[in-house]
Motif scaffolding. Structure first.
Motif, short mmCIF file in Angstrom:
data_model
loop_
_atom_site.label_atom_id
_atom_site.label_comp_id
_atom_site.label_asym_id
_atom_site.label_seq_id
_atom_site.Cartn_x
_atom_site.Cartn_y
_atom_site.Cartn_z
N PHE A 34 19.26 4.30 0.79
CA PHE A 34 18.22 5.13 0.18
C PHE A 34 16.90 4.39 -0.05
O PHE A 34 16.86 3.17 -0.24
CB PHE A 34 18.73 5.68 -1.16
CG PHE A 34 20.02 6.41 -1.06
CD1 PHE A 34 20.15 7.49 -0.18
CD2 PHE A 34 21.13 6.03 -1.80
CE1 PHE A 34 21.34 8.18 -0.07
CE2 PHE A 34 22.32 6.71 -1.69
CZ PHE A 34 22.43 7.79 -0.82
N PRO A 35 15.79 5.15 -0.06
CA PRO A 35 14.47 4.53 -0.31
C PRO A 35 14.36 4.01 -1.74
O PRO A 35 15.03 4.50 -2.65
CB PRO A 35 13.49 5.69 -0.09
CG PRO A 35 14.25 6.78 0.57
CD PRO A 35 15.68 6.60 0.16
N ARG A 36 13.51 3.02 -1.93
CA ARG A 36 13.12 2.55 -3.26
C ARG A 36 11.83 1.78 -3.09
O ARG A 36 11.47 1.38 -1.98
CB ARG A 36 14.21 1.69 -3.91
CG ARG A 36 14.69 0.53 -3.06
CD ARG A 36 15.78 -0.29 -3.77
NE ARG A 36 16.35 -1.28 -2.87
CZ ARG A 36 17.42 -1.08 -2.11
NH1 ARG A 36 18.05 0.08 -2.16
NH2 ARG A 36 17.86 -2.02 -1.30
N ASP A 37 11.14 1.56 -4.18
CA ASP A 37 9.84 0.91 -4.10
C ASP A 37 9.93 -0.51 -3.53
O ASP A 37 8.98 -1.02 -2.97
CB ASP A 37 9.20 0.84 -5.49
CG ASP A 37 8.76 2.22 -5.98
OD1 ASP A 37 8.70 3.15 -5.15
OD2 ASP A 37 8.49 2.36 -7.19
N ARG A 92 -3.41 4.33 6.31
CA ARG A 92 -2.94 3.23 5.46
C ARG A 92 -3.37 1.89 6.05
O ARG A 92 -3.43 1.71 7.26
CB ARG A 92 -1.41 3.26 5.35
CG ARG A 92 -0.85 4.39 4.50
CD ARG A 92 0.67 4.41 4.53
NE ARG A 92 1.18 4.70 5.86
CZ ARG A 92 2.19 4.06 6.43
NH1 ARG A 92 2.79 3.06 5.80
NH2 ARG A 92 2.60 4.40 7.64
N ASN A 93 -3.69 0.97 5.17
CA ASN A 93 -4.01 -0.42 5.53
C ASN A 93 -5.24 -0.54 6.43
O ASN A 93 -5.38 -1.51 7.17
CB ASN A 93 -2.80 -1.07 6.22
CG ASN A 93 -1.55 -1.02 5.37
OD1 ASN A 93 -0.63 -0.25 5.68
ND2 ASN A 93 -1.51 -1.79 4.30
N GLU A 120 0.83 -1.21 0.00
CA GLU A 120 0.00 0.00 0.00
C GLU A 120 0.86 1.26 0.00
O GLU A 120 0.53 2.24 -0.65
CB GLU A 120 -0.96 0.02 1.18
CG GLU A 120 -1.76 1.31 1.24
CD GLU A 120 -3.12 1.18 1.89
OE1 GLU A 120 -3.62 2.20 2.39
OE2 GLU A 120 -3.69 0.08 1.91
N LEU A 121 1.95 1.25 0.75
CA LEU A 121 2.83 2.42 0.79
C LEU A 121 3.26 2.82 -0.62
O LEU A 121 3.35 4.01 -0.94
CB LEU A 121 4.05 2.13 1.66
CG LEU A 121 5.01 3.30 1.87
CD1 LEU A 121 4.37 4.40 2.71
CD2 LEU A 121 6.31 2.83 2.51
N ASN A 122 3.52 1.85 -1.44
CA ASN A 122 4.00 2.12 -2.79
C ASN A 122 2.92 2.61 -3.74
O ASN A 122 3.21 2.96 -4.89
CB ASN A 122 4.66 0.86 -3.38
CG ASN A 122 5.97 0.53 -2.70
OD1 ASN A 122 6.62 1.41 -2.14
ND2 ASN A 122 6.37 -0.73 -2.75
N THR A 123 1.66 2.65 -3.30
CA THR A 123 0.59 3.11 -4.19
C THR A 123 0.39 4.62 -4.13
O THR A 123 -0.30 5.18 -4.98
CB THR A 123 -0.76 2.45 -3.81
OG1 THR A 123 -1.18 2.89 -2.50
CG2 THR A 123 -0.64 0.94 -3.82
N TYR A 124 1.00 5.30 -3.15
CA TYR A 124 0.71 6.71 -2.95
C TYR A 124 1.61 7.61 -3.80
O TYR A 124 2.84 7.57 -3.70
CB TYR A 124 0.86 7.09 -1.47
CG TYR A 124 -0.23 6.52 -0.61
CD1 TYR A 124 -1.45 7.18 -0.47
CD2 TYR A 124 -0.05 5.30 0.05
CE1 TYR A 124 -2.46 6.64 0.32
CE2 TYR A 124 -1.06 4.77 0.84
CZ TYR A 124 -2.25 5.44 0.96
OH TYR A 124 -3.25 4.91 1.73
N GLU A 125 0.97 8.42 -4.63
CA GLU A 125 1.64 9.48 -5.38
C GLU A 125 0.84 10.75 -5.19
O GLU A 125 -0.33 10.81 -5.56
CB GLU A 125 1.74 9.12 -6.86
CG GLU A 125 2.67 7.95 -7.16
CD GLU A 125 2.83 7.72 -8.65
OE1 GLU A 125 2.03 8.29 -9.44
OE2 GLU A 125 3.74 6.98 -9.04
N ILE A 126 1.44 11.75 -4.57
CA ILE A 126 0.76 13.00 -4.28
C ILE A 126 1.37 14.08 -5.18
O ILE A 126 2.52 14.48 -4.99
CB ILE A 126 0.90 13.38 -2.80
CG1 ILE A 126 0.41 12.21 -1.92
CG2 ILE A 126 0.11 14.64 -2.48
CD1 ILE A 126 0.79 12.33 -0.48
N LEU A 145 4.67 8.86 0.42
CA LEU A 145 4.61 8.76 1.87
C LEU A 145 5.85 8.07 2.45
O LEU A 145 5.86 7.67 3.62
CB LEU A 145 3.35 8.02 2.31
CG LEU A 145 2.03 8.73 1.98
CD1 LEU A 145 0.84 7.94 2.51
CD2 LEU A 145 2.00 10.14 2.56
N ALA A 146 6.90 7.95 1.63
CA ALA A 146 8.18 7.48 2.16
C ALA A 146 8.66 8.44 3.23
O ALA A 146 8.37 9.64 3.19
CB ALA A 146 9.21 7.37 1.04
#
Length: 700
Positions: free
Chosen positions: A422-425, A256-257, A187-193, A228-229
């Protein structure tokens, strides 16, 4: 997998034999998803054969032919799992998640099958019953005790229907926890703002640049993409002038969730209920009673006593802090402001700027990642004489990852540390330490040195700037590096007692101990320099860090206590939870700081307790904070880098793993049991002759 694919995988499966790379490191360049399931199945089969050999031997049970022999089983299975699970968190994809779902039940059944092997249990029990006549060394005695306890606490004493029920519940729990963790990541990976330039008021240049770059990579120049990272979310909540957007981010992040395809609402209730039912099989009314038996705390009453004690000590400070923040907010807005959950980071930062002229963004240029790496690793050089050398020839699982060889001051090889920043999907949020190989002495008497990994989600470089960290991110690095040192410096015979294989409420001591150095000028002087000019961090900025180190201590403590209370509530239930939101609300009543927000709940994302091994154990962060403040007080007295004190900490804490009871180890270093006095002094709750020396930041 087709038969042809399986045959091809079998012929070159890298998990089927010992690695032959540098220091026997994992050959990540030869590992792909197709190898995991086959290697796991093979590993379970081989371990079962090894256990059959123990059970069917004609010799009477002894410590060596039963307890040590059992400890040595499973090398082939561990070889694959020690890669599979770390990468499931740090380098996952849909295929790997599907594999995890398929194998979780099998692995649970395999583990349960060993615990419920009646003939093996008879041999273990026979050795344990004879323990007083064996004259074992302390580490051997602990291995025997841990082995016996593991069987007893995993169903060996159960019989008939209870044993069958335990098998069923254990397998079900494994499936549930796996699904919970996957839902959080998916779910975290679905968010694009998507925002426009007019929406960016107050945001630092680094956040704007990163959002612009993310949008450009998606083919939308002129727009700004936020997720939302953690780096995105934390920066937005702290700096955005747009209260409406802060509220939007907060509601998205904290709901989330809770619904839809990736909802964890029913799953977490099932997890808690399954754990309760397992505890009932062992005669315990709650899972907390069962889980806490083998901890420093020992009982739920002792945990709740600490949480209550800290609540009473810190609540007055929190109320005073909020009154001051609301006064500042009113001065900014021109009207009274009642703090909401999405306001705290923003207005507390404004107050910090006004009160101390403190701007975290002003500090970023002095914490360029490569310099911070030198500084954090350099702390271990000063304290323990370790050196860290980057080796580009060691294979890694992602281009962002770096591998370092670690040696002591005599040039002796200590181990390998992988750093993934670093963050990544494909990576879950947060920060953690794990390992690809544990330290031990092999059956042939050779020293097996550890390969550990620290994984974080730091601010990424942009087109114009390198990775520049906030003090919080530096502290996170120090924290995870403390765990890594616990693994690297291990000096034990048995892998199951090595490094971080200690009681849950002791494991955070080495990590949180390291955090104390963040605000010590003697430490910062060694690496904190402007990434463009090379200028050392000015004394005025160090003074600001120190002066603000107690800022927000009340809020920070109550927030952390809220996580601990919620964890205890979930694992103190005596029946299935029908209303998770109400459970969370009631649990947080003693430490609540904001009005409730409809639709928001942190339990559905609380991976630590539902899929991360901290069930009935989240209190351990505060428990260990008492230990770390008390331990650091010895360094304050003797010298921050005093080698004699550091040698004692290394010898008695870092090298011994779980070979003795943690209080025995701690008292051997400290000379007495810990008190909360040093923590209260450090946070400014109790007067101290020492200046405040640690920024109180929470790890969730």
């Amino acid at each position: 997998m087709t038969q042809a694919q399986q045959s091809a995988a079998s012929s070159d499966n890298p998990f089927f034999h010992e690695y032959d790379g540098i220091h026997n490191t994992v050959p990540f360049d030869r590992i792909s998803n197709k190898y995991y399931e086959e290697a796991i199945d093979r590993g379970m089969k081989i371990q079962n054969q090894e256990i059959d050999a123990i059970v069917t031997q004609s010799a009477e049970p002894t410590f060596e032919n039963t307890i040590v022999a059992l400890e040595r089983t499973g090398a082939d299975l561990n070889r694959v799992l020690n890669v599979f699970y770390p990468l499931l968190s740090a380098m996952s994809d849909d295929e790997l998640m599907d594999i995890s779902l398929r194998v979780s039940g099998k692995l649970s059944q395999h583990s349960t099958g060993i615990s419920l092997n009646g003939e093996l249990w008879k041999r273990v029990k026979a050795v344990y019953d004879d323990r007083d006549r064996l004259d074992l060394l302390p580490e051997d005695a602990m291995l025997l005790e841990r082995t016996y306890d593991s069987f007893a606490r995993n169903g060996a004493k159960l019989e008939g229907e209870q044993r069958d029920k335990y098998r069923e519940l254990s397998s079900h729990l494994s499936d549930l926890t796996t699904k919970f963790g996957q839902n959080v990541l998916k779910e975290l990976n679905t968010y694009e703002i998507w925002l426009e330039a007019d929406d960016l008021s107050g945001l630092p240049e680094s956040s704007v640049e990163a959002a612009a770059l993310a949008a450009k990579e998606k083919g939308k120049e002129g727009m700004y993409l936020f997720t939302l990272a953690q780096p995105d979310y934390m920066a937005f909540m702290k700096y955005s002038d747009r209260r409406d957007l802060r509220e939007k981010f907060y509601r998205l992040y904290n709901s989330r969730n809770t619904k839809g395809e990736y909802s964890n609402i029913d799953i977490m209730s099932d997890i808690a209920d399954t754990r309760r039912r397992i505890a009932n099989l062992f005669g315990k009314s709650t899972y907390a009673e069962y889980a806490l038996e083998k901890t420093m705390a020992e009982t739920p009453d002792n945990v709740n006593k600490l949480l209550t004690q800290l609540t009473e000590a810190y609540r007055p400070a929190q109320l005073k802090e909020f009154a001051e923040i609301e006064e500042c907010a009113e001065a900014i807005e021109g009207h009274p402001v009642k703090l909401q959950a999405w306001d705290y980071s923003y207005y507390s930062n404004k107050l910090k700027e006004r009160k101390y002229n403190y701007d975290e963004e002003e500090l970023r240029p002095y914490f360029e990642l490569n310099n911070v790496i030198d500084g954090v690793f350099g702390l271990a050089t000063k304290l323990y004489g370790l050196s860290f050398t980057y080796n580009p020839d060691i294979k890694v699982y992602h281009p962002d990852v770096k591998a370092y060889e670690v040696k002591d001051d005599n040039g002796k090889y200590i181990g390998i540390i992988y750093a993934d920043f670093f963050p990544r999907d494909s990576k879950r949020p947060g920060a953690w330490m794990t390992g690809f190989r544990d330290e031990c002495i092999s059956a042939s008497g050779d020293s097996v040195r550890p390969h550990v990994s620290i994984v974080m989600n730091f601010t990424k470089p942009t087109g114009s700037k390198p990775s520049l960290l906030t003090p919080y991110e530096v502290e996170t690095f120090l924290h995870e590096f403390g765990h890594a040192l616990h693994g690297l410096l291990a000096d034990t015979k048995y892998a199951s007692l090595s490094g971080t294989a200690v009681y849950r409420d002791f494991v955070e001591l080495p990590s949180q101990f390291n955090e104390n150095y963040l605000t010590r000028k003697e430490f910062l002087d060694g690496f904190a320099k402007h990434y463009q000019t090379g200028e050392p961090i000015p004394q005025r900025l160090v003074d600001k860090i120190v002066a603000t180190s107690q800022f927000g201590a009340g809020y920070a403590c109550l927030r952390q206590l809220g996580f601990g209370l919620t964890d205890m509530a979930w694992h103190s239930v005596t029946e299935k939870v029908d209303d998770p939101a109400e459970l969370e609300r009631k649990a947080n009543e003693p430490v609540a700081m904001f009005a409730e927000v409809d639709g928001c709940s942190f339990s559905p994302q609380f991976s630590h307790i539902f899929s991360g091994g901290y069930a009935a154990g989240y209190y351990s962060y505060k428990w260990a904070e008492v230990l770390d403040a008390d331990a650091f007080s010895v360094f304050l007295k003797n010298g921050l880098f005093d080698r004699k004190t550091a040698d004692s900490f290394r010898k008695n804490i870092l090298t011994r793993g779980g070979t003795e009871h943690p209080m025995t180890l701690y008292k051997r270093f400290r000379g007495q049991e810990p008190t909360i006095d040093a923590l209260l002094e450090r946070d400014g709750i109790k007067p101290s002759l020492e200046l405040p020396q640690t920024v109180p930041v929470n790890k969730d």
